[in-house]
Design an enzyme around this catalytic site. Structure first.
Site, PDB file in Angstrom:
ATOM      1  N   ASP A  89       1.024  -0.896  -0.370  1.00  0.00           N
ATOM      2  CA  ASP A  89       0.085  -0.359   0.304  1.00  0.00           C
ATOM      3  C   ASP A  89       0.696   1.315  -0.092  1.00  0.00           C
ATOM      4  OD1 ASP A  89      -2.054  -1.971   0.603  1.00  0.00           O
ATOM      5  OD2 ASP A  89      -2.918  -0.874   1.813  1.00  0.00           O
ATOM      6  N   LYS A 153      -6.983   3.918  -3.065  1.00  0.00           N
ATOM      7  CA  LYS A 153      -6.824   3.734  -1.306  1.00  0.00           C
ATOM      8  C   LYS A 153      -7.273   5.023  -1.456  1.00  0.00           C
ATOM      9  CE  LYS A 153      -5.330   2.195   2.468  1.00  0.00           C
ATOM     10  NZ  LYS A 153      -4.019   1.843   3.314  1.00  0.00           N
ATOM     11  N   LYS A 182     -10.340   0.826  -2.456  1.00  0.00           N
ATOM     12  CA  LYS A 182     -10.574   0.138  -0.870  1.00  0.00           C
ATOM     13  C   LYS A 182     -10.572   1.500  -0.037  1.00  0.00           C
ATOM     14  CE  LYS A 182      -7.075  -1.064   2.113  1.00  0.00           C
ATOM     15  NZ  LYS A 182      -5.427  -1.214   2.722  1.00  0.00           N
TER      16      LYS A 182
END
Length: 220
Positions: A89, A153, A182
């Site tokens: 991430d 995200k 996400k």
């Protein structure tokens, strides 16, 4: 698919003790979370505790500010994969995004994606969407897709607001199935988690202290 399979449990508070991190990872495995997203120093412990389970090992990269050069981001990715990370991430340099330097943003994402995909490791690009305009969120989504990212995200959870419906709608509408989305930041109850999943979100980043509570609420 049960709710836990959409959750990345995230014991990312830098003040957590080793015992607290171990307990959070163990709980994520017990709950069969999709992944546990740990600080880089905790990757070896997560690999050990997740071995032979359905919970993947994820880590954050250039977290939480995203200000490292592209070459350093790529180097981080290579080290973390050597340690055993299965998902990365990465924080986008949202200062560059706000400056309109989209070619540089794309290049740094591309550097990480190219390194990761050689080892079948997923890359999620964290926008820190609360710091961006709606137009910048849309453009960041397009740039991430062009760079080959697997997910976009919303947030680190360390700055500004958490995920909002407006941010997620822009990301979902812009990506249009070309990458996954996400939601992360501020998800502390089942109602919020369900609302985001009903919108079409593919993964939820939830602080490890809230995971058991949310799953208990879902069961009840």
């Amino acid at each position: 698919m049960k709710l836990s399979r959409y959750i990345d449990s995230s014991p990312l508070n830098p003040a957590m003790t080793s015992d607290e991190v171990r307990a959070a990872i163990t709980e994520a495995v017990r709950q069969e979370c999709c992944s546990v997203c740990v600080q880089p120093a905790d990757i070896p412990l997560a690999v050990q505790l997740c071995q032979g389970t359905d919970t993947r090992v994820c880590t954050v990269l250039d977290f939480p500010h995203g200000k490292a050069p592209a070459a350093v981001k790529e180097l981080e990715a290579r080290y973390y994969m050597e340690y055993g990370a299965e998902e990365l991430d990465m924080v986008m340099n949202y200062g560059l995004a706000r400056s309109g330097k989209w070619d540089e943003v794309e290049a740094e994402i591309c550097a990480v994606v190219n390194a990761a995909h050689t080892r079948n490791v997923l890359v999620k690009v964290i926008f820190e969407a609360s710091q961006l305009t709606t137009e910048e969120i849309a453009r960041a989504t397009e740039v991430s897709i062009a760079a080959g990212a697997d997910f976009v995200k919303t947030a680190t959870g360390f700055l500004g607001t958490g995920a909002t419906e407006e941010q997620l709608r822009i990301m979902l509408d812009t990506s249009h199935g070309r990458c996954k989305v996400k939601a992360s930041g501020g998800i502390r109850d089942y109602a919020t988690a369900k609302r985001f999943l009903d919108m079409g979100v593919h993964r939820l980043g939830i602080g490890s202290s809230s995971v058991a509570k949310i799953l208990a609420e879902a069961d009840s």
